[in-house]
Design an enzyme around this catalytic site. Structure first.
Site, PDB file in Angstrom:
ATOM      1  N   GLU A 141       0.833  -1.206   0.000  1.00  0.00           N
ATOM      2  CA  GLU A 141       0.000   0.000   0.000  1.00  0.00           C
ATOM      3  C   GLU A 141       0.873   1.263   0.000  1.00  0.00           C
ATOM      4  O   GLU A 141       1.843   1.338   0.770  1.00  0.00           O
ATOM      5  CB  GLU A 141      -0.887   0.004   1.255  1.00  0.00           C
ATOM      6  CG  GLU A 141      -1.844   1.198   1.317  1.00  0.00           C
ATOM      7  CD  GLU A 141      -2.614   1.266   2.628  1.00  0.00           C
ATOM      8  OE1 GLU A 141      -2.164   0.647   3.617  1.00  0.00           O
ATOM      9  OE2 GLU A 141      -3.653   1.946   2.665  1.00  0.00           O
ATOM     10  N   LYS A 216     -11.707   4.812 -14.554  1.00  0.00           N
ATOM     11  CA  LYS A 216     -11.301   5.367 -13.261  1.00  0.00           C
ATOM     12  C   LYS A 216     -11.343   4.322 -12.155  1.00  0.00           C
ATOM     13  O   LYS A 216     -11.955   4.513 -11.114  1.00  0.00           O
ATOM     14  CB  LYS A 216     -12.206   6.536 -12.874  1.00  0.00           C
ATOM     15  CG  LYS A 216     -11.980   7.773 -13.691  1.00  0.00           C
ATOM     16  CD  LYS A 216     -12.516   8.997 -12.980  1.00  0.00           C
ATOM     17  CE  LYS A 216     -11.855  10.263 -13.469  1.00  0.00           C
ATOM     18  NZ  LYS A 216     -10.415  10.293 -13.273  1.00  0.00           N
ATOM     19  N   CYS A 258      -5.712  -2.613   2.489  1.00  0.00           N
ATOM     20  CA  CYS A 258      -5.428  -2.453   3.920  1.00  0.00           C
ATOM     21  C   CYS A 258      -6.625  -2.729   4.838  1.00  0.00           C
ATOM     22  O   CYS A 258      -7.029  -3.868   5.007  1.00  0.00           O
ATOM     23  CB  CYS A 258      -4.847  -1.062   4.151  1.00  0.00           C
ATOM     24  SG  CYS A 258      -3.961  -0.944   5.734  1.00  0.00           S
TER      25      CYS A 258
END
Lengths: 417, 417
Positions: A141, A216, A258
């Site tokens: 991340e 997107k 996460c």
């Protein structure tokens, strides 16, 4: 494949704020070094889900990968998950890589220098993945920056980049070079929407193209941590991309970033959309989550009949200005020890050993994606799930006047014990 | 509280069909007997989620309970989960007991003799719970009978009883005597609905009353195992009682029977209805589930901010007529080794050690139910869950024409690697 430079039973009590001990490389190494082999085998059966009665096979890697590992001091491990042979489908074996790393320069260095030093540090690890024939690779991340959200300072927002920014271009070259799908989780600056910041996974195809760029697909993140005073939602917005599954040359993959790993519904949604591998690039420290780290990922793999690749950064990142953490403790300049321990969980409940708690690392796993459907057929979780009940429950639950199904003991308010 | 008659590192390789080793009492005992104390402490920190840096405190039990334990040869362990002190709420400490046991007579004995022998065997364990001041006690799944569903023979249906049948009356007396809520999972014969059979948990209040008897709370079970050829849905029907939470004198409890633990949505539903403790009375064998046993329960406790009490029967049950299991292996007369290992998981990710893999046992845990809300406040999972997204997704998913959210690499079908 395994390094044996680890644990001898020594432990450094003062090693981190959260009181964990740092003198060993991983739980797996600690146990293998301190238990007799037949006991270690039994412990592994339970802890790593090795019901087939033996350890996961290791994979033989090319010498060039090993040279990179020792030259650049990163952990390198490689395992193989087996599936049954089928009559009507060929095996669909995919080689998957996970990379964990610490930052490369002090957080006081110029931001551009910090970022480029991370590029330099990560490149030989990606090269080792490429040399090893990895098909799908995932980075950690916000891999281009220190995990600065604990500071609550806005200056770190400067690390945010557009989806087609510098880090993506860097990764695209490597994806093309190695014919590798690469997942690049970054802090994204969305210039087309008022400079909004997102926590984003860019999915780069094996031809170096950005997959889904036009849609997107800026984030697989739907849940922003608000843990104690640690609120990442002051940095970036809740994702607006749903739970996309990316159909790549090597299988259907998804990314659960996460904190999203704490939400079983989030894992479920990627499964309902057809994911075969879900990556969980993370940044989390010992006191917050270490005992939960293997539980949540493995539960997701079991419950949803897919593979999970769990990645956590390593090291302790010290920031220029001390900060408090809303827990009554004195101010401090670091968030704690990021304990690495990246690993892969399989739908049959087996699991690789984890990478080091301290060192950079590359974990390679061969996985036959046929195992996903084999487990759906064997355990029947999807078939028995009765989703209609829960569609109804959740629709009722989200209403302000939800009335929980509670059956009270009628004697409760007549006679209190 | 812990027995030390266990493990010395010896292992009996031939001990069970699934190839597990039986020469040790529990994983916890194996590790504590074979690791140096400082290493065992670190392993426990990760494996039992003891982030507060020390083991769960044990509870001192009355001599009479210990005498029953040694006289009747059952494992007896007792632990205490801590919560923070609050200013506006008093602690709400509940003493919870879990009982695991093997059957008492060969499966060839008269069914009434088999059942009553189990009553006799379980009674001193309940007496020990009563002597120890247990407030809420849960027995194992279908505790009045051998777990005969693997045979696919219908004769075992004779063990089914009405909710107010013999086993309930037996339990009611003990509940009244000890002022104890008791959950009694039985195979239920529903005479008011055409003799239908259900897998049912009868919730008996601390005054000996059947809580919710009038609402036919005949089952917390919503998911019937269909694993390989093992299909319990030929024995009993999918529950029709939703996900009830029972408000008792000692807190809000719910029951997630056996296979229901594989479904995160099932766990979620009990949480949404307000459960503070969810029991998972089970009957499961090593090869099927042992590595998943702690993962699923602990994940449920973490994700839903409640306590989970996991119970599994012990021993190997040999049936009169051999049967096959649809796995190509020869016929056999037992389903495998029920590995016990009952334990309690807490919302803060900590966990008790498990009861024996072989012996009957009583696990007692003091839990401050305030911990549930404390974790909701700390980790914020309920707040960040975005249930609206999933209510919508599930409503779409259950439709036959569901269209998964898949983003394909546009180069995928132009150039295959």
């Amino acid at each position: 494949m395994e390094k044996t430079d680890a644990i001898d039973g020594k432990v450094d009590e003062a090693s981190s704020r959260e009181g964990s001990v740092c003198g060993y490389d991983s739980l797996h190494h600690l146990l293998s070094a301190n238990l007799k082999p037949h006991l270690f085998q039994e412990v592994s059966r339970i802890l790593l889900g090795l019901n087939r009665g033996k350890a996961l096979e290791t994979i033989s890697l090319p010498e060039s990968a090993k040279v990179l590992s020792s030259g650049h001091d990163f952990d390198l491990q490689a395992y193989c998950f087996l599936a049954d042979k089928e009559l009507l489908r060929e095996p669909r074996i995919v080689r998957v890589g996970l990379i964990q790393n610490s930052i490369a320069l002090p957080t006081t260095a110029h931001f551009l220098d910090q970022k480029r030093a991370i590029f330099e540090k990560v490149k030989p690890i990606i090269d080792a993945a490429g040399a090893s024939g990895v098909n799908v690779l995932c980075l950690q991340e916000a891999w281009t920056m220190p995990f600065a959200f604990c500071t609550r300072e806005k200056r770190w927002c400067e690390f945010a980049e557009p989806v087609d920014g510098e880090s993506t271009r860097f990764i695209q070259d490597l994806a093309r070079k190695y014919n590798m799908v690469i997942i690049s989780p970054i802090l994204e600056r969305d210039v087309n929407h008022g400079d909004t910041i997102w926590n984003t996974a860019v999915i780069i195809g094996n031809n170096g193209n950005i997959i889904g760029k036009h849609r997107k697909n800026d984030s697989g993140q739907n849940h922003i941590p608000r843990v104690g005073d640690f609120n990442e939602s002051t940095y970036y917005m809740e994702g607006n991309t749903g739970h996309p599954v990316f159909e790549t040359a090597y299988g259907k993959i998804a990314v659960n970033i996460c904190y999203g790993r704490h939400h079983p519904l989030n894992w479920l949604a990627f499964g309902l959309n057809g994911a075969e591998i879900v990556f969980n690039p993370s940044a989390t420290v010992g006191e917050l989550s270490e005992p939960m780290w293997p539980i949540e990922a493995r539960n997701a793999a079991i419950a949803n009949s897919y593979f999970v690749g769990s990645i956590n950064r390593v090291g302790t990142e010290v920031f220029p200005n001390p900060f408090t953490s809303g827990d009554g403790k004195p101010e401090h300049a670091d968030f704690g020890h990021f304990y690495g321990s990246s690993h892969v969980s399989a739908p049959d409940n087996s699991c690789t050993p984890s990478l080091s708690r301290h060192r950079d690392g590359l974990l390679i796993s061969d996985m036959d994606l046929n195992l996903c459907r084999q487990l759906k057929d064997k355990w029947g979780f999807r078939m028995t799930a009765r989703y209609d009940l829960y569609a109804d429950l959740l629709a009722r639950y989200v209403k302000p006047d939800f009335d929980p199904q509670v059956i009270s003991d009628p004697l409760l308010h007549k006679k209190s014990p």
